[in-house]
Each structure stands twice: as structure tokens, then as C-alpha cells.
Write a protein that holds these residues in place. Structure first.
Motif, PDB file in Angstrom:
ATOM      1  N   ARG A 109      40.129  50.944  39.203  1.00 41.81           N
ATOM      2  CA  ARG A 109      41.188  50.215  39.827  1.00 41.81           C
ATOM      3  C   ARG A 109      41.881  51.209  40.881  1.00 41.81           C
ATOM      4  O   ARG A 109      41.555  52.455  40.458  1.00 41.81           O
ATOM      5  N   ASP A 155      50.448  45.409  48.349  1.00 42.61           N
ATOM      6  CA  ASP A 155      51.460  45.566  46.982  1.00 42.61           C
ATOM      7  C   ASP A 155      51.280  46.714  46.512  1.00 42.61           C
ATOM      8  O   ASP A 155      50.414  47.008  45.387  1.00 42.61           O
ATOM      9  N   ALA A 158      50.804  46.925  42.605  1.00 38.30           N
ATOM     10  CA  ALA A 158      49.747  46.141  42.100  1.00 38.30           C
ATOM     11  C   ALA A 158      48.299  47.055  42.219  1.00 38.30           C
ATOM     12  O   ALA A 158      48.352  47.862  42.973  1.00 38.30           O
ATOM     13  N   LYS A 159      47.502  46.668  41.395  1.00 36.26           N
ATOM     14  CA  LYS A 159      46.110  47.299  41.484  1.00 36.26           C
ATOM     15  C   LYS A 159      45.096  46.373  41.616  1.00 36.26           C
ATOM     16  O   LYS A 159      45.113  45.261  41.285  1.00 36.26           O
ATOM     17  N   MET A 160      44.090  46.737  42.303  1.00 38.22           N
ATOM     18  CA  MET A 160      42.894  46.100  42.802  1.00 38.22           C
ATOM     19  C   MET A 160      41.990  46.571  42.022  1.00 38.22           C
ATOM     20  O   MET A 160      41.797  47.852  41.520  1.00 38.22           O
ATOM     21  N   ASN A 173      42.850  41.390  43.068  1.00 39.79           N
ATOM     22  CA  ASN A 173      44.127  42.091  42.412  1.00 39.79           C
ATOM     23  C   ASN A 173      44.332  41.726  40.995  1.00 39.79           C
ATOM     24  O   ASN A 173      43.883  40.622  40.332  1.00 39.79           O
ATOM     25  N   GLN A 174      44.615  42.626  40.343  1.00 38.06           N
ATOM     26  CA  GLN A 174      44.822  42.721  39.044  1.00 38.06           C
ATOM     27  C   GLN A 174      45.755  41.524  38.264  1.00 38.06           C
ATOM     28  O   GLN A 174      45.324  40.854  37.245  1.00 38.06           O
ATOM     29  N   ASN A 175      46.783  41.186  38.826  1.00 42.47           N
ATOM     30  CA  ASN A 175      47.408  39.940  38.689  1.00 42.47           C
ATOM     31  C   ASN A 175      46.620  38.733  38.736  1.00 42.47           C
ATOM     32  O   ASN A 175      46.698  37.942  37.829  1.00 42.47           O
ATOM     33  N   ASP A 176      45.886  38.724  39.727  1.00 45.43           N
ATOM     34  CA  ASP A 176      45.192  37.520  40.435  1.00 45.43           C
ATOM     35  C   ASP A 176      44.202  37.172  39.040  1.00 45.43           C
ATOM     36  O   ASP A 176      43.904  36.365  38.775  1.00 45.43           O
ATOM     37  N   ASP A 219      46.523  48.367  45.297  1.00 49.15           N
ATOM     38  CA  ASP A 219      46.720  47.256  46.416  1.00 49.15           C
ATOM     39  C   ASP A 219      47.341  47.630  47.584  1.00 49.15           C
ATOM     40  O   ASP A 219      48.409  47.988  47.422  1.00 49.15           O
TER      41      ASP A 219
END
Length: 130
Positions: A56, A62, A65-67, A26-29, A59
Motif C-alpha cells: 500500500r 487523496d 486514502a491508500k493505493m 484506491n483501497q476504498n474503491d 493515494d
């Protein structure tokens, strides 16, 4: 890293290595793992994506969000980064015994895994509340 002339910045190299190691992520992670703020991570990812080194996708858990995952184009660069890492490891290890070096590696990996697990548990709890 700077002397290797690989065409990416140290921040991009660290981000790419983290994606290769932990991805798809996940981009945020990834931003948290890399120690960047969300905006800085987005800029680094935009640059890596423009170079064709990462892609990308949404997700599944979510939609906001992006993976992020590495592309095949990144493989030669990742190999060069590994060579740089191996050289740094040789210098860092110096004359440390194999037993001490292994203990240090295990200890550092355990500390990293503990932090990642705590972070992921906290993120999961936040998602369940929201």
C-alpha cells in the motif's frame, strides 16, 4: 478454491485477483468492488500485506486514502488462481457453443464495466463536492 490449499481464504483470493486486474487501485474503491465494507477490506488487505502479497502507498489525489498493488511475490499465487479460474470456466461453459460463450462473456463484461464506470463517476463527483 478451498481444496487448492493455497494458504489464503476465498475473500483474500478474490481481493488479490481484483487488485491484479484493476490495480493499482484506491483501497476504498477496492472495498466497494470486492463487495466488502471498508473494515472488512482493511482486514483482508492487512493479511495480504503481512504475507507480502500486496503493498500500500499513499493515494496522490487523496492523502487520507491508500493505493493497493500486488507484489512480485503474488505472481505464483495469481498463476494458481488463474488455473482455478480456467477450470471453473471449463465447467461453467460445459457444451455451450463458442459463439454463445463469447456473447455471454461480452455481455457480462459490459455490465461490469457499466457498473464500474457509474461507480467511478459517482466517486469523482463526490470528491469534487468535498
Amino acid at each position: 478454491m478451498r481444496d487448492a490449499a493455497l494458504g489464503i481464504t476465498p475473500s483474500e483470493a478474490r481481493t488479490l485477483a481484483n487488485i491484479a486486474r484493476f490495480g493499482p487501485i484506491n483501497q476504498n474503491d477496492l472495498a466497494d468492488l470486492s463487495g466488502f465494507g471498508a473494515m472488512s477490506a482493511a482486514r483482508v488487505l492487512k493479511s495480504l500485506e503481512a504475507a507480502g502479497l500486496v503493498s500500500r502507498s499513499p493515494d496522490l489525489y487523496d492523502r487520507r486514502a491508500k493505493m493497493v498493488q500486488v507484489t512480485d511475490k503474488a505472481e505464483p499465487l495469481l498463476a494458481a488462481l488463474k488455473n482455478i479460474g480456467d477450470e471453473v470456466e471449463t465447467i461453467t461453459r460445459g457444451n455451450m457453443s463458442a459463439q454463445n460463450w463469447e456473447f455471454l462473456q461480452i455481455s457480462l463484461e459490459t455490465a461490469r464495466d457499466n457498473n464500474l464506470r457509474a461507480y467511478r463517476n459517482r466517486r469523482a463527483a463526490e470528491k469534487n463536492l468535498g
